[in-house]
Scaffold this motif. Structure first.
Motif, short mmCIF file in Angstrom:
data_model
loop_
_atom_site.label_atom_id
_atom_site.label_comp_id
_atom_site.label_asym_id
_atom_site.label_seq_id
_atom_site.Cartn_x
_atom_site.Cartn_y
_atom_site.Cartn_z
N THR A 149 33.20 60.30 87.72
CA THR A 149 33.09 61.42 86.98
C THR A 149 34.46 61.91 87.56
O THR A 149 33.76 62.65 88.73
N VAL A 150 34.85 62.54 86.90
CA VAL A 150 35.15 63.62 87.29
C VAL A 150 35.47 64.86 86.32
O VAL A 150 36.09 64.95 85.73
N ILE A 185 36.08 61.35 82.62
CA ILE A 185 37.06 63.19 83.04
C ILE A 185 37.16 64.25 81.97
O ILE A 185 37.11 63.60 80.41
N THR A 229 41.59 65.39 87.29
CA THR A 229 42.93 64.62 87.41
C THR A 229 42.40 63.12 88.28
O THR A 229 42.09 62.77 89.02
N LEU A 230 42.88 62.60 87.19
CA LEU A 230 43.25 60.41 88.20
C LEU A 230 44.66 60.68 88.89
O LEU A 230 44.93 60.17 87.72
N MET A 263 37.55 60.29 77.80
CA MET A 263 38.08 61.84 78.63
C MET A 263 38.17 63.35 77.64
O MET A 263 38.02 62.84 76.40
N GLY A 305 42.00 66.81 80.34
CA GLY A 305 42.12 65.87 82.05
C GLY A 305 43.23 65.15 81.21
O GLY A 305 44.40 64.95 80.82
#
Length: 268
Positions: free
Chosen positions: A62-63, A84, A88-89, A105, A108
């Motif tokens: 989890t971002v 997300i 950001t990935l 998402m 993001g």
């Protein structure tokens, strides 16, 4: 900043960062498979989770407005799920992220930065929504891989959003065998900006799709469409006319504006 080798008995949930400045808390793997493969990793707004070109399986990532990266040149990250929220990935080089469940998402960015990088989707497909910050984005020269089956993109419009497209995919979407894409989500727009290479159909069941595929010849099918509600926007590299063929009431037409009129006003 902290570079760590976590032990195989690390806690089931690892939280990177809290409320201070961006990337002020860094968790970097120095070897592969150092975290429980069922663990949940949460990256908050000031957090950076760096796979550092290693291999690590996680139950979930989890971002939350923070940043996660597979490393500088690669890295392999199999996930049960990916969430997300304005985070950001980043996948440089040959970075590989495989998600067996859902990619979710809210705003993001997934940046497939390396030409050899991939985001491999699983049974959960993609659920995405825009928010007050902007659209959800999947971008870069890397690929989004559907595998050999149809994946669902459930895209909705966030209540505080001001953008026209809610999920913008500029990365190429690939697939094999019967791979296709089904768009669901009332009121949400999925924008496809690349020359897609998956062989199956794109089916719109809810909301709308903007296809700006630089000459893509994908078949787009309307299912459960409602006249005056379901809309498909066709554009070709920003031009008003394009080599699209519309098969339906009124016959073939290659003008994107006329196609929009047909699909929003003619019986479907």
């Amino acid at each position: 900043n902290l570079s760590v080798v976590a032990t195989a008995t690390s806690t089931a949930t690892a939280i990177v960062g809290g409320p201070p400045a961006a990337n002020s808390a860094t968790a970097q793997l120095l070897a592969s498979n150092q975290i429980l493969n069922t663990a949940a990793v949460i990256v908050n707004s000031d957090g950076l989770f760096d796979l550092n070109n290693q291999t690590q399986t996680l139950g979930s990532l989890t971002v939350n407005a923070g940043t996660a990266t597979t490393g500088s040149t690669g890295g392999t990250l199999p996930l049960g799920s990916l969430t997300i929220t304005d985070g950001t990935l980043i996948e440089p080089g040959t970075g590989l992220v495989t998600v067996s469940g859902a990619v979710t998402m809210t705003g993001g960015l997934i940046n497939l930065q390396g030409a050899g990088s991939q985001l491999v989707l699983g049974a959960g497909g993609v659920t995405a929504s825009s928010d007050a910050i902007g659209a959800a984005n999947i971008t870069g020269p890397g690929k989004v891989a559907l595998g050999n089956t149809t994946r669902t993109f459930n895209v909705t419009h966030g209540g505080a959003a001001t953008v026209s497209s809610d999920l913008d995919v500029t990365a190429i979407i690939t697939g094999t065998a019967a791979a296709g894409l089904t768009k669901t989500g009332v009121g949400g727009r999925l924008e496809l900006d690349a020359l897609e290479t998956y062989p199956g159909a794109t089916t719109v069941t809810q909301g709308d799709v903007q296809a700006d595929g630089l000459g893509s010849t994908q078949v787009i099918t309307l299912a459960n469409a409602t006249a005056g509600t379901t809309q498909i926007v066709l554009s070709y590299n920003g031009l008003t006319s394009a080599p699209f063929i519309y098969s339906g009431p009124g016959g073939g037409n290659t003008d994107k504006n006329a196609i929009m009129t047909r699909l929003t006003s003619a019986p479907i």
